[in-house]
Design an enzyme around this catalytic site. Structure first.
Site, PDB file in Angstrom:
ATOM      1  N   LYS A   1       0.845  -1.288   0.064  1.00  0.00           N
ATOM      2  CA  LYS A   1       0.231   0.059  -0.171  1.00  0.00           C
ATOM      3  C   LYS A   1       0.912   1.166  -0.010  1.00  0.00           C
ATOM      4  CE  LYS A   1      -2.515   2.369   3.665  1.00  0.00           C
ATOM      5  NZ  LYS A   1      -1.340   3.141   3.993  1.00  0.00           N
ATOM      6  N   ASN A   2       1.990   1.095   0.830  1.00  0.00           N
ATOM      7  CA  ASN A   2       2.591   2.505   1.289  1.00  0.00           C
ATOM      8  C   ASN A   2       3.548   2.491  -0.245  1.00  0.00           C
ATOM      9  OD1 ASN A   2       1.344   3.117   3.375  1.00  0.00           O
ATOM     10  ND2 ASN A   2       3.047   2.738   4.695  1.00  0.00           N
TER      11      ASN A   2
ATOM     12  N   ARG B   1      -4.108  10.109   3.721  1.00  0.00           N
ATOM     13  CA  ARG B   1      -2.909  11.066   3.894  1.00  0.00           C
ATOM     14  C   ARG B   1      -1.949  11.342   2.882  1.00  0.00           C
ATOM     15  NH1 ARG B   1      -0.332  14.583   7.269  1.00  0.00           N
ATOM     16  NH2 ARG B   1       2.005  13.981   6.818  1.00  0.00           N
TER      17      ARG B   1
ATOM     18  N   CYS C   1      -5.385   8.128   8.699  1.00  0.00           N
ATOM     19  CA  CYS C   1      -5.695   7.712  10.061  1.00  0.00           C
ATOM     20  C   CYS C   1      -5.152   8.742  11.055  1.00  0.00           C
ATOM     21  CB  CYS C   1      -4.617   6.369  10.149  1.00  0.00           C
ATOM     22  SG  CYS C   1      -5.111   4.986   9.525  1.00  0.00           S
TER      23      CYS C   1
ATOM     24  N   ARG D   1      -0.798  15.424  12.099  1.00  0.00           N
ATOM     25  CA  ARG D   1       0.292  14.892  11.128  1.00  0.00           C
ATOM     26  C   ARG D   1       0.311  16.260  10.017  1.00  0.00           C
ATOM     27  NH1 ARG D   1      -1.690   9.095   9.079  1.00  0.00           N
ATOM     28  NH2 ARG D   1       0.315   8.996   7.954  1.00  0.00           N
ATOM     29  N   PRO D   2       1.062  17.068  10.587  1.00  0.00           N
ATOM     30  CA  PRO D   2       1.456  18.583   9.819  1.00  0.00           C
ATOM     31  C   PRO D   2       2.116  18.084   8.511  1.00  0.00           C
ATOM     32  CG  PRO D   2       2.905  18.226  11.567  1.00  0.00           C
ATOM     33  CD  PRO D   2       2.062  17.033  11.873  1.00  0.00           C
ATOM     34  N   ILE D   3       2.145  19.263   7.478  1.00  0.00           N
ATOM     35  CA  ILE D   3       2.819  19.066   6.386  1.00  0.00           C
ATOM     36  C   ILE D   3       3.895  20.140   6.027  1.00  0.00           C
ATOM     37  CG2 ILE D   3       1.194  17.714   5.165  1.00  0.00           C
ATOM     38  CD1 ILE D   3       0.166  20.103   3.733  1.00  0.00           C
ATOM     39  N   ASP D   4       4.223  20.587   7.146  1.00  0.00           N
ATOM     40  CA  ASP D   4       5.245  21.827   7.056  1.00  0.00           C
ATOM     41  C   ASP D   4       6.538  21.191   6.398  1.00  0.00           C
ATOM     42  OD1 ASP D   4       5.138  20.021   9.453  1.00  0.00           O
ATOM     43  OD2 ASP D   4       6.993  21.545  10.332  1.00  0.00           O
TER      44      ASP D   4
ATOM     45  N   ASP E   1       4.358   1.191  11.873  1.00  0.00           N
ATOM     46  CA  ASP E   1       3.273   0.712  11.120  1.00  0.00           C
ATOM     47  C   ASP E   1       3.088  -0.749  11.947  1.00  0.00           C
ATOM     48  OD1 ASP E   1       2.670   2.788   9.816  1.00  0.00           O
ATOM     49  OD2 ASP E   1       3.093   2.186   7.944  1.00  0.00           O
TER      50      ASP E   1
ATOM     51  N   ILE F   1       7.429   7.731  16.488  1.00  0.00           N
ATOM     52  CA  ILE F   1       7.151   8.458  15.387  1.00  0.00           C
ATOM     53  C   ILE F   1       6.119   9.306  15.381  1.00  0.00           C
ATOM     54  CG2 ILE F   1       6.725   8.061  12.949  1.00  0.00           C
ATOM     55  CD1 ILE F   1       9.517   7.128  13.650  1.00  0.00           C
TER      56      ILE F   1
ATOM     57  N   ARG G   1      -8.618  -0.305   4.191  1.00  0.00           N
ATOM     58  CA  ARG G   1      -7.779   0.865   3.531  1.00  0.00           C
ATOM     59  C   ARG G   1      -6.287  -0.002   2.970  1.00  0.00           C
ATOM     60  NH1 ARG G   1      -7.859   6.317   6.421  1.00  0.00           N
ATOM     61  NH2 ARG G   1      -6.733   6.737   4.333  1.00  0.00           N
TER      62      ARG G   1
HETATM   63  C1  UD1 Z   1       4.080   7.089   6.033  1.00  0.00           C
HETATM   64  C2  UD1 Z   1       3.495   5.882   5.798  1.00  0.00           C
HETATM   65  C3  UD1 Z   1       2.989   5.495   7.351  1.00  0.00           C
HETATM   66  C4  UD1 Z   1       3.978   5.327   8.176  1.00  0.00           C
HETATM   67  C5  UD1 Z   1       4.982   6.587   8.262  1.00  0.00           C
HETATM   68  C6  UD1 Z   1       6.083   6.276   9.236  1.00  0.00           C
HETATM   69  C7  UD1 Z   1       2.520   6.087   3.629  1.00  0.00           C
HETATM   70  C8  UD1 Z   1       1.304   6.214   2.820  1.00  0.00           C
HETATM   71  N1  UD1 Z   1       2.217   6.182   4.990  1.00  0.00           N
HETATM   72  O1  UD1 Z   1       3.465   8.102   6.406  1.00  0.00           O
HETATM   73  O2  UD1 Z   1       2.147   4.342   7.110  1.00  0.00           O
HETATM   74  O3  UD1 Z   1       3.291   5.080   9.711  1.00  0.00           O
HETATM   75  O4  UD1 Z   1       5.260   6.935   6.905  1.00  0.00           O
HETATM   76  O5  UD1 Z   1       6.854   5.303   8.522  1.00  0.00           O
HETATM   77  O6  UD1 Z   1       3.405   5.801   3.218  1.00  0.00           O
HETATM   78  N2  UD1 Z   1       5.697  15.097  10.142  1.00  0.00           N
HETATM   79  C9  UD1 Z   1       6.008  16.350  10.373  1.00  0.00           C
HETATM   80  N3  UD1 Z   1       5.781  17.300   9.387  1.00  0.00           N
HETATM   81  C10 UD1 Z   1       5.678  16.877   8.051  1.00  0.00           C
HETATM   82  C11 UD1 Z   1       5.763  15.304   7.903  1.00  0.00           C
HETATM   83  C12 UD1 Z   1       5.925  14.716   8.899  1.00  0.00           C
HETATM   84  O7  UD1 Z   1       5.954  16.899  11.530  1.00  0.00           O
HETATM   85  O8  UD1 Z   1       5.650  17.641   7.077  1.00  0.00           O
HETATM   86  C13 UD1 Z   1       5.811  14.049  11.314  1.00  0.00           C
HETATM   87  C14 UD1 Z   1       4.589  13.335  11.572  1.00  0.00           C
HETATM   88  O9  UD1 Z   1       3.774  14.097  12.124  1.00  0.00           O
HETATM   89  C15 UD1 Z   1       5.027  12.081  12.148  1.00  0.00           C
HETATM   90  C16 UD1 Z   1       6.445  12.047  11.676  1.00  0.00           C
HETATM   91  O10 UD1 Z   1       6.831  13.206  11.105  1.00  0.00           O
HETATM   92  O11 UD1 Z   1       5.143  12.497  13.407  1.00  0.00           O
HETATM   93  C17 UD1 Z   1       6.382  11.031  10.274  1.00  0.00           C
HETATM   94  O12 UD1 Z   1       5.902  11.195   9.318  1.00  0.00           O
HETATM   95  P1  UD1 Z   1       6.091  10.784   7.800  1.00  0.00           P
HETATM   96  O13 UD1 Z   1       7.325  10.076   7.904  1.00  0.00           O
HETATM   97  O14 UD1 Z   1       5.940  11.976   6.976  1.00  0.00           O
HETATM   98  O15 UD1 Z   1       4.968   9.687   7.421  1.00  0.00           O
HETATM   99  P2  UD1 Z   1       3.759   9.444   6.559  1.00  0.00           P
HETATM  100  O16 UD1 Z   1       4.560   9.907   5.260  1.00  0.00           O
HETATM  101  O17 UD1 Z   1       2.719  10.610   6.895  1.00  0.00           O
END
Ligand code: UD1
Length: 417
Positions: free
Chosen positions: A22-23, A92, A116, A121-124, A306, A328, A398
């Site tokens: 999936k990922n 996401r 989820c 889960r910010p995108i900064d 995960d 994480i 999902r």
């Molecule tokens: C991906 C996986 C998810 C997995 C995660 C960590 C997919 C579709 N999902 O999620 O299953 O649990 O990796 O291995 O591939 N963060 C920030 N700012 C950002 C981005 C992330 O603070 O802009 C924080 C997140 O809130 C979280 C951590 O960084 O605490 C890890 O996030 P990230 O590695 O980005 O996970 P995803 O890509 O969302």
């Protein structure tokens, strides 16, 4: 509302063929928006999140068709770079379309992604990185408008955290940018390697995926290809925990041990015998598991977040106490209360959970709190005495291709009701 009914305490034994990851398939489907010709994705799993990605692609003017070979995607007729709020909220991974759309169209408009609930889960990190590549991003009334009228320009991007999604977004945006982009402190997850291999198969020039430094040389155009999605390592971990918690034996065809080494080490500590075979992974368990050393979730190659809920369901019947530290996500223990309904003894404080193993879980009515938390309840249900009813199955769908079929093949008494 869909539910799963499990009559527990049956030893799970047998062989399963691994689904595509999936990922990995989700960012690769986003990547298709970047490419002006036809793509065939083999071993494309049948998941609700995959249908969500297909819906997004279709809304942009692309064509997605499932055939007996996999998923065909043709983004040559892409006519829009705006994703509506209801579609963005489906998952996401919708945020990964940003890099692809800005790379292809020089602009895009999105809202904040869903997914989820695992804490904020910010995108900064994604936005900062795209800005460093030259995108102008403004936010109004919850809509993010990204523009790069003069195109993106390669640069050095140092990530404050090796975010999986941000690394993917940068890779997509940088593929056709001018010059070279270097990501330092990049995520090293196997899914990043899969995305790079797919993009390179389409003519991109990406080196170092799987390491902390990824270098992407911008190319002028990309072309279509056929690509086989990597096997799902978290689904593999799920079925290994399910078999192990019933003292069973399982062969996972297509699974790759190198993708889940930290997880496999933990299962070995608990007493499982695990071997890498010619075409997959073999596990056999015998009797009650032993508690293991503290499990701390970390970016790859550490223990995957995960698989935290999955391992917790398994350790809830271990002989002894196991400590989990979730490093994480801020709020990824929502399965704990549900496991407690089945008799698990778990105390949490902040990011730490202390699991005192009990001899037996007992079936109960529980609710999947999120995708992997739901899978953890399936594992607990298979191990427990009596009947377990799991609601919110949509969340499990999902990430698993009809989980009840896979578990039934192994001998579980499980039905969708
Ligand atoms: C991906 C996986 C998810 C997995 C995660 C960590 C997919 C579709 N999902 O999620 O299953 O649990 O990796 O291995 O591939 N963060 C920030 N700012 C950002 C981005 C992330 O603070 O802009 C924080 C997140 O809130 C979280 C951590 O960084 O605490 C890890 O996030 P990230 O590695 O980005 O996970 P995803 O890509 O969302």
């Amino acid at each position: 509302m869909l539910k799963l009914k499990i009559e527990g305490s049956r030893r799970l034994c047998g062989e399963l063929e691994m689904q595509g990851a999936k990922n990995s398939v989700l960012p690769i489907m986003s990547a298709c928006a970047l490419i002006d010709s036809k793509i065939l994705l083999k071993r494309c799993p049948k998941l609700s999140d995959v249908y969500a990605a297909a819906q997004i692609l279709t809304s942009l003017g692309c064509r997605c068709k499932r055939t007996h070979e996999g998923m065909e995607i043709d983004a040559s007729a892409l006519e829009s770079s705006a994703i509506s709020d209801p579609l963005m909220r489906l998952m996401r991974s919708s945020v990964i379309f940003m890099g692809a759309l800005i790379g292809r169209c020089g602009e895009c408009s999105i809202t904040y992604p869903g997914g989820c609930e695992l804490g904020p889960r910010p995108i900064d990190i994604h936005l900062d990185a795209l800005r460093q590549l030259g995108a102008q991003i403004t936010e109004r009334h919850g809509t993010l408008v990204c523009k790069a009228p003069k195109g993106l320009k390669g640069t050095l991007i140092n990530l404050s955290f090796p975010s999986v999604g941000a690394t993917e977004n940068i890779m997509l945006a940088a593929c056709t940018a001018q010059g070279e982009t270097v990501i330092s402190n990049a995520a090293r997850e196997p899914e990043i390697v899969d995305l790079a291999e797919f993009l390179n198969g389409c003519g991109a020039s990406i080196k170092g995926a799987g390491e902390a430094r990824i270098a992407i040389k911008g190319v002028t155009s990309l072309h279509g290809c056929e690509y086989t999605i990597m096997p799902d390592r978290i689904a593999a971990a799920t079925f290994m925990c399910a078999a192990a918690s019933t003292g069973g034996e399982i062969s996972l065809k297509g699974a790759r041990a190198r993708d889940i080494e930290a997880f496999i080490n933990t299962l070995r500590q608990s007493g499982c015998k695990i071997y890498e075979t010619e075409n997959g992974i073999y596990l056999s368990a015998n009797g009650r598991p032993k508690a293991v050393r503290p499990i701390r979730t970390q970016p790859f190659p550490g223990f995957p977040t995960d698989a935290q809920a999955l391992a917790m369901a398994y350790m809830s019947i271990a002989d002894g106490t196991t400590i989990f530290i979730e490093d994480i996500f801020e709020n990824r223990f929502r399965h704990v209360d549900e496991l407690a309904r089945m008799g698990a003894q778990i105390k949490t404080e902040g990011r730490v959970a202390v699991v005192s193993g009990v001899k037996r879980l007992s079936g109960a009515s529980v609710k999947a709190p999120d995708l992997r938390g739901g899978a953890a309840l399936c594992i607990a249900g298979c191990a427990a005495e009596g009947e377990t009813i799991i609601s919110n199955v949509e969340l499990i769908d999902r990430g698993y291709e009809e989980i009840e079929n896979s578990l039934s093949l192994l001998g579980a008494a499980i039905k969708r009701i």
